[in-house]
Each structure stands twice: as C-alpha cells, then as structure tokens.
Design a protein around this motif. Structure first.
Motif, mmCIF file in Angstrom:
data_model
loop_
_atom_site.group_PDB
_atom_site.id
_atom_site.type_symbol
_atom_site.label_atom_id
_atom_site.label_comp_id
_atom_site.label_asym_id
_atom_site.label_seq_id
_atom_site.Cartn_x
_atom_site.Cartn_y
_atom_site.Cartn_z
ATOM 1 N N GLU A 40 35.097 26.083 -33.014
ATOM 2 C CA GLU A 40 34.398 25.080 -32.227
ATOM 3 C C GLU A 40 35.361 24.181 -31.456
ATOM 4 O O GLU A 40 36.334 23.683 -32.003
ATOM 5 N N GLN A 41 35.050 24.019 -30.185
ATOM 6 C CA GLN A 41 35.723 23.046 -29.332
ATOM 7 C C GLN A 41 34.593 22.228 -28.701
ATOM 8 O O GLN A 41 34.032 22.617 -27.684
ATOM 9 N N LEU A 42 34.237 21.132 -29.368
ATOM 10 C CA LEU A 42 33.025 20.403 -29.033
ATOM 11 C C LEU A 42 33.315 19.046 -28.423
ATOM 12 O O LEU A 42 34.302 18.399 -28.760
ATOM 13 N N LEU A 43 32.419 18.620 -27.542
ATOM 14 C CA LEU A 43 32.356 17.233 -27.093
ATOM 15 C C LEU A 43 31.094 16.644 -27.699
ATOM 16 O O LEU A 43 30.075 17.320 -27.822
ATOM 17 N N ILE A 44 31.160 15.391 -28.089
ATOM 18 C CA ILE A 44 30.016 14.715 -28.683
ATOM 19 C C ILE A 44 29.615 13.583 -27.757
ATOM 20 O O ILE A 44 30.461 12.823 -27.289
ATOM 21 N N LYS A 45 28.315 13.498 -27.494
ATOM 22 C CA LYS A 45 27.799 12.456 -26.607
ATOM 23 C C LYS A 45 26.707 11.684 -27.341
ATOM 24 O O LYS A 45 25.723 12.267 -27.784
ATOM 25 N N LYS A 46 26.911 10.371 -27.491
ATOM 26 C CA LYS A 46 25.877 9.486 -28.024
ATOM 27 C C LYS A 46 25.176 8.858 -26.829
ATOM 28 O O LYS A 46 25.823 8.315 -25.935
ATOM 29 N N LEU A 47 23.849 8.948 -26.806
ATOM 30 C CA LEU A 47 23.099 8.441 -25.660
ATOM 31 C C LEU A 47 21.702 8.027 -26.103
ATOM 32 O O LEU A 47 21.219 8.474 -27.143
ATOM 33 N N PRO A 48 21.035 7.197 -25.303
ATOM 34 C CA PRO A 48 19.654 6.865 -25.640
ATOM 35 C C PRO A 48 18.800 8.132 -25.674
ATOM 36 O O PRO A 48 18.973 9.034 -24.837
ATOM 37 N N PHE A 49 17.881 8.199 -26.646
ATOM 38 C CA PHE A 49 17.019 9.377 -26.769
ATOM 39 C C PHE A 49 16.329 9.685 -25.446
ATOM 40 O O PHE A 49 16.209 10.843 -25.057
ATOM 41 N N GLN A 50 15.900 8.661 -24.730
ATOM 42 C CA GLN A 50 15.211 8.861 -23.453
ATOM 43 C C GLN A 50 16.087 9.626 -22.465
ATOM 44 O O GLN A 50 15.596 10.464 -21.719
ATOM 45 N N GLU A 51 17.402 9.375 -22.462
ATOM 46 C CA GLU A 51 18.309 10.111 -21.568
ATOM 47 C C GLU A 51 18.398 11.583 -21.961
ATOM 48 O O GLU A 51 18.461 12.459 -21.091
ATOM 49 N N ALA A 52 18.410 11.862 -23.265
ATOM 50 C CA ALA A 52 18.422 13.261 -23.714
ATOM 51 C C ALA A 52 17.143 13.952 -23.264
ATOM 52 O O ALA A 52 17.173 15.099 -22.788
ATOM 53 N N LEU A 53 16.030 13.258 -23.367
ATOM 54 C CA LEU A 53 14.756 13.807 -22.911
ATOM 55 C C LEU A 53 14.776 14.059 -21.404
ATOM 56 O O LEU A 53 14.300 15.096 -20.930
ATOM 57 N N GLU A 54 15.361 13.153 -20.647
ATOM 58 C CA GLU A 54 15.494 13.351 -19.193
ATOM 59 C C GLU A 54 16.384 14.554 -18.877
ATOM 60 O O GLU A 54 16.144 15.259 -17.889
ATOM 61 N N MET A 55 17.400 14.805 -19.714
ATOM 62 C CA MET A 55 18.254 15.984 -19.524
ATOM 63 C C MET A 55 17.456 17.275 -19.715
ATOM 64 O O MET A 55 17.696 18.269 -19.036
ATOM 65 N N VAL A 56 16.486 17.257 -20.627
ATOM 66 C CA VAL A 56 15.590 18.406 -20.796
ATOM 67 C C VAL A 56 14.749 18.582 -19.541
ATOM 68 O O VAL A 56 14.665 19.667 -18.973
ATOM 69 N N MET A 57 14.129 17.502 -19.094
ATOM 70 C CA MET A 57 13.202 17.580 -17.968
ATOM 71 C C MET A 57 13.890 17.950 -16.660
ATOM 72 O O MET A 57 13.282 18.574 -15.791
ATOM 73 N N SER A 58 15.176 17.600 -16.517
ATOM 74 C CA SER A 58 15.906 17.924 -15.284
ATOM 75 C C SER A 58 16.595 19.292 -15.354
ATOM 76 O O SER A 58 17.204 19.712 -14.371
ATOM 77 N N GLY A 59 16.522 19.956 -16.488
ATOM 78 C CA GLY A 59 17.148 21.273 -16.616
ATOM 79 C C GLY A 59 18.610 21.232 -17.019
ATOM 80 O O GLY A 59 19.272 22.269 -17.011
ATOM 81 N N GLN A 60 19.124 20.070 -17.401
ATOM 82 C CA GLN A 60 20.518 19.990 -17.857
ATOM 83 C C GLN A 60 20.677 20.517 -19.282
ATOM 84 O O GLN A 60 21.751 20.949 -19.657
ATOM 85 N N ILE A 61 19.616 20.442 -20.073
ATOM 86 C CA ILE A 61 19.592 21.055 -21.398
ATOM 87 C C ILE A 61 18.662 22.252 -21.304
ATOM 88 O O ILE A 61 17.468 22.108 -20.987
ATOM 89 N N THR A 62 19.200 23.448 -21.563
ATOM 90 C CA THR A 62 18.425 24.681 -21.432
ATOM 91 C C THR A 62 18.311 25.467 -22.733
ATOM 92 O O THR A 62 17.541 26.422 -22.799
ATOM 93 N N ASP A 63 19.073 25.102 -23.751
ATOM 94 C CA ASP A 63 18.996 25.772 -25.043
ATOM 95 C C ASP A 63 17.580 25.615 -25.601
ATOM 96 O O ASP A 63 17.074 24.497 -25.715
ATOM 97 N N SER A 64 16.939 26.722 -25.956
ATOM 98 C CA SER A 64 15.523 26.680 -26.337
ATOM 99 C C SER A 64 15.265 25.852 -27.588
ATOM 100 O O SER A 64 14.256 25.140 -27.660
ATOM 101 N N ILE A 65 16.142 25.920 -28.576
ATOM 102 C CA ILE A 65 15.943 25.121 -29.785
ATOM 103 C C ILE A 65 16.053 23.632 -29.456
ATOM 104 O O ILE A 65 15.252 22.818 -29.923
ATOM 105 N N SER A 66 17.025 23.272 -28.624
ATOM 106 C CA SER A 66 17.189 21.872 -28.226
ATOM 107 C C SER A 66 15.985 21.378 -27.431
ATOM 108 O O SER A 66 15.481 20.277 -27.674
#
Length: 180
Positions: free
Chosen positions: A141-167
C-alpha cells in the motif's frame, strides 16, 4: 424464492493465487443451451468502513489502482479471511489505513461487488466514537489519507470523483441514514 434455471455440468480451475481462484463452468443456460461461464472466487470477504467523527468529518483513502490504471479515492476497505469475524477484519483495516480506532460499529450494508462474474460479497460498516492513532500500512500500500466533511465526500460521489462501487453504495446509504 425462484428456482435456479442454470444447470452446472462441470467446473474446472483455470488459475489460482493467494487472493482469487478463476473457474470455468460448462453449463446449460436458462434457454436450455450448452454454454460456458467464468467465475472469479475471492478467498477473502470484502469489508469497508465509513468513519464519522462527532463533527461530521470522514476519512477517504487514495491509492493508484493497478487494474484500472488510475488513481482512486475510496472509503477505507480491504479483505478479511473467511474464517475470521468480518467486524474484527474491519477494525484491523480501519487501523491499518487511517490509524483510527472506533468504539461504536454499525453494519450499514451487505453488498455483492460484481455478481455477474464473482461470488464476492462484503459488508460496509459505519464507525463512530473515534480515536486517532498511527497507521500500519501493508507493504503493497502507498496510500494518501484525506479527512474531510462527510458532505464533501458525498459531493465527490455525485460529481463522479469517487467511482468505486463499494464506496459509492456505502456513502449513499450512510447519507440516507445520517440525514444528509
């Protein structure tokens, strides 16, 4: 429950490594014709975690996904041995990837990852009442960790920035349950 319209004539292993086994099945299809089906069997169960702190922040893990040949932002996730309690695997994975420990765990969702080619399934958990510790990355693993408001993570889903189906599934279910 509906009866299985498929008939398996034979199975043979094609390839195997420590994580998966690929099988070739000779079948009779629902239409009554002979056919072939490929199946990928995962030797671990999938688990994913949505950590949420008392201020409404969550954590994402970023990594380059070899099979996709692209970078991916995801909720913390991994695989757990079939003979080990999946919640224990989820606790280990959250600690490895984010350094977080959680005192409250809620099962959010059982998910099949790609039921047309694999029998893999997993669970998505909501982890709360968090304590920050040190990460324990695996050697692959070579990981980056991002702490962010839950709403921003949800916006990343809605904008297509998060595409992993489980996520995607986990974040959308958590948003519904948490009232976002």
């Amino acid at each position: 429950m509906t009866e299985n319209p498929w008939k398996t004539l034979s199975k043979k292993p094609i390839y195997e490594n420590p994580w998966i086994r690929v099988e070739e099945h000779q079948v009779i299809t629902p239409a009554g014709k002979e056919g072939i089906y490929g199946k990928v069997h995962f030797k671990n169960r999938a688990m994913a975690i949505i950590p949420i702190d008392y201020e409404g922040y969550t954590w994402l893990v970023g990594q380059y996904r070899y099979t996709l040949d692209e970078y991916s932002w995801e909720i913390p996730m991994g695989g757990g041995p079939n003979d080990l309690d999946l919640l224990e695997s989820a606790k280990r994975e959250l600690k490895e990837e984010t350094g977080l420990l959680a005192n409250k765990w809620t099962e959010l969702l059982k998910i099949h990852t790609s039921n047309s080619v694999t029998d893999e399934w997993g669970l998505i958990y909501l982890a709360e009442d968090l304590t920050q510790g040190e990460t324990e990355f695996e050697e692959t693993e070579q990981l980056l960790i991002k702490k962010l408001p839950f709403q921003e993570a949800l916006e990343m889903v809605m904008s297509g920035q998060i595409t992993d189906s489980i996520s995607v599934a986990g974040l959308l279910k958590a948003a519904r349950i948490l009232g976002y």
